[in-house]
Design a protein around this motif. Structure first.
Motif, short mmCIF file in Angstrom:
data_model
loop_
_atom_site.label_atom_id
_atom_site.label_comp_id
_atom_site.label_asym_id
_atom_site.label_seq_id
_atom_site.Cartn_x
_atom_site.Cartn_y
_atom_site.Cartn_z
N ASP A 223 -9.95 -1.59 2.68
CA ASP A 223 -10.18 -0.17 2.79
C ASP A 223 -9.40 0.33 4.01
N ALA A 224 -8.32 1.07 3.76
CA ALA A 224 -7.41 1.47 4.84
C ALA A 224 -8.00 2.52 5.77
N LYS A 225 -9.20 3.03 5.41
CA LYS A 225 -9.85 4.03 6.27
C LYS A 225 -10.68 3.37 7.37
N ARG A 226 -10.92 2.07 7.21
CA ARG A 226 -11.73 1.39 8.24
C ARG A 226 -10.90 1.24 9.51
N PRO A 227 -11.59 1.09 10.66
CA PRO A 227 -10.82 0.88 11.89
C PRO A 227 -9.89 -0.32 11.74
N ALA A 228 -8.67 -0.18 12.25
CA ALA A 228 -7.66 -1.22 12.08
C ALA A 228 -8.15 -2.57 12.61
N GLU A 229 -8.92 -2.55 13.70
CA GLU A 229 -9.39 -3.82 14.30
C GLU A 229 -10.31 -4.58 13.34
N GLY B 264 0.85 -1.19 0.00
CA GLY B 264 0.00 0.00 0.00
C GLY B 264 0.88 1.23 0.00
N ILE B 265 0.27 2.39 -0.28
CA ILE B 265 1.06 3.62 -0.31
C ILE B 265 1.47 4.00 1.12
N ASP B 266 2.37 4.97 1.22
CA ASP B 266 2.89 5.42 2.52
C ASP B 266 1.73 5.81 3.45
N GLY B 267 1.82 5.39 4.69
CA GLY B 267 0.81 5.78 5.67
C GLY B 267 -0.50 5.02 5.58
N SER B 268 -0.54 3.95 4.80
CA SER B 268 -1.81 3.23 4.61
C SER B 268 -2.12 2.30 5.79
N GLY B 269 -1.20 2.18 6.73
CA GLY B 269 -1.51 1.43 7.96
C GLY B 269 -0.86 0.06 8.04
N LYS B 270 0.13 -0.22 7.21
CA LYS B 270 0.76 -1.54 7.21
C LYS B 270 1.48 -1.83 8.54
N SER B 271 2.32 -0.89 8.97
CA SER B 271 3.08 -1.13 10.21
C SER B 271 2.15 -1.25 11.42
N THR B 272 1.12 -0.40 11.44
CA THR B 272 0.15 -0.47 12.54
C THR B 272 -0.48 -1.86 12.59
N MET B 273 -0.86 -2.37 11.41
CA MET B 273 -1.49 -3.70 11.35
C MET B 273 -0.52 -4.80 11.78
N GLU C 271 -1.88 13.39 4.54
CA GLU C 271 -2.37 13.90 5.83
C GLU C 271 -1.81 13.05 6.99
N ARG C 272 -1.87 11.72 6.82
CA ARG C 272 -1.38 10.82 7.88
C ARG C 272 0.14 10.94 8.05
N CYS C 273 0.85 11.14 6.94
CA CYS C 273 2.32 11.18 7.00
C CYS C 273 2.85 12.51 7.52
N ASN D 257 2.41 13.94 10.23
CA ASN D 257 2.86 13.90 11.63
C ASN D 257 4.11 13.05 11.82
N ARG D 258 4.56 12.41 10.74
CA ARG D 258 5.75 11.57 10.89
C ARG D 258 7.00 12.41 10.73
N GLY D 259 8.08 12.01 11.39
CA GLY D 259 9.33 12.75 11.35
C GLY D 259 9.89 12.92 9.95
N1 LIG Z 1 -7.11 2.11 10.24
C1 LIG Z 1 -6.58 3.29 10.55
N2 LIG Z 1 -7.39 4.36 10.70
C2 LIG Z 1 -6.87 5.59 11.00
N3 LIG Z 1 -5.55 5.85 11.15
C3 LIG Z 1 -4.70 4.82 11.01
C4 LIG Z 1 -5.16 3.50 10.69
N4 LIG Z 1 -4.08 2.68 10.59
C5 LIG Z 1 -3.00 3.45 10.83
N5 LIG Z 1 -3.37 4.74 11.08
C6 LIG Z 1 -2.46 5.88 11.37
O1 LIG Z 1 -1.89 6.30 10.12
C7 LIG Z 1 -0.52 6.63 10.28
C8 LIG Z 1 0.35 5.77 9.33
O2 LIG Z 1 0.22 4.39 9.69
P1 LIG Z 1 1.41 3.34 9.47
O3 LIG Z 1 0.96 2.06 10.07
O4 LIG Z 1 2.71 3.91 9.95
O5 LIG Z 1 1.43 3.23 7.87
P2 LIG Z 1 2.48 2.53 6.88
O6 LIG Z 1 3.26 1.52 7.68
O7 LIG Z 1 1.62 1.88 5.85
O8 LIG Z 1 3.34 3.63 6.32
C9 LIG Z 1 -0.19 6.40 11.77
O9 LIG Z 1 -0.30 7.64 12.42
C10 LIG Z 1 -1.29 5.47 12.24
O10 LIG Z 1 -1.58 5.65 13.61
#
Ligand SMILES: Nc1ncnc2c1ncn2[C@@H]1O[C@H](COP(=O)(O)OP(=O)(O)O)[C@@H](O)[C@H]1O
Ligand SMILES: Cc1cn([C@H]2C[C@H](O)[C@@H](COP(=O)(O)OP(=O)(O)O)O2)c(=O)[nH]c1=O
Length: 204
Positions: free
Chosen positions: A184-190, A10-19, A145-147, A149-151
């Motif tokens: 859909d990366a906008k859905r809640p991660a859970e 997925g593109i940057d910030g799509s939530g891969k690392s969080t998942m 928008e999500r990225c 806040n990243r450093g």
């Molecule tokens: N399902 C989600 N809904 C809303 N925000 C999310 C979700 N998953 C991740 N985020 C937030 O989006 C940002 C990028 O997520 P991250 O997991 O680092 O993405 P990636 O690894 O794909 O670059 C983080 O601030 C994270 O908390």
């Protein structure tokens, strides 16, 4: 190969690392001898990985950059992916070959003809194709928008570029629908976590 290879794209910030952090703690995936290995591309703290990060932090010729990513992929396969799959493990990679097709397919667009196909083809015959790929789909606007806040920022985190990368991911997914699960990366991660765990358990 006795094990299974599962990739997250997925593109940057799509939530891969969080998942992946959620999956590391997931009880249903944590059976005693499951043997799950979490890995990523670009590889971390390796000669090839360092070369890749040096390239993406600077203006390197896009073709040279592609082959640095390819070198890192080769090292990743021989040092981590193949040995663990041969040992029957489940290997989960945060980014893999499809990132190359999607990102370098965009950096090399208009520089070489059919960049995406060219990159796909240079993997054929030696790469290990994933058994399953989860594609986190997000708009480039939400990504940026999500990225915010990243450093550190990469040169890839721009709306126009990410639009093309997202399209490339979709094109690849359409050609291999059996391998891809689009989320859909906008859905809640859970919610996505539930879908992912069910799907992984179904292929084991
Ligand atoms: N399902 C989600 N809904 C809303 N925000 C999310 C979700 N998953 C991740 N985020 C937030 O989006 C940002 C990028 O997520 P991250 O997991 O680092 O993405 P990636 O690894 O794909 O670059 C983080 O601030 C994270 O908390
Ligand atoms: C694996 C890979 C990553 N990339 C890009 C995606 C990212 O913008 C950047 C660094 O990857 P990464 O460190 O995984 O970034 P993020 O945590 O934001 O997903 O490299 C490619 O362009 N080609 C590739 O083959």
């Amino acid at each position: 190969m006795p094990g299974k290879l599962i990739t997250f794209e997925g593109i940057d910030g799509s939530g891969k690392s969080t998942m992946l952090s959620l999956l590391k703690e997931n009880k249903d995936l944590k059976k005693p001898d499951d043997g799950i290995v979490f890995t990523r591309e670009p590889t971390q703290n390796t000669l090839t990985g360092k070369a890749v990060y040096a390239a993406i932090e600077n203006d390197v010729d896009p073709m040279a950059e592609l082959f640095l990513f390819m070198a890192d992929h080769a090292a990743h396969i021989s040092e981590t992916v193949r040995p663990n799959l041969s040992a029957g493990k489940i290997v989960i990679s945060d980014r893999y070959s499809d990132s190359r097709c999607a990102y370098q397919g965009a950096t090399l667009d208009k520089i070489i003809p059919n960049a995406l196909d060219f990159i796909k083809n240079i993997h054929v015959g030696w790469t290990i194709v994933p058994d399953l790929t989860f594609l986190f789909d997000l708009t480039p606007e939400d990504s940026v928008e999500r990225c915010k806040n990243r450093g550190e920022k990469t040169k890839f985190e721009k709306i126009e570029f990410l639009t093309q990368v997202r399209e490339n991911f979709m094109t690849i997914a359409k050609t291999e629908p059996g391998r891809f699960v689009i989320l859909d990366a906008k859905r809640p991660a859970e919610e996505n976590e539930k879908i992912i765990v069910e799907k992984i358990l179904s292929i084991l």
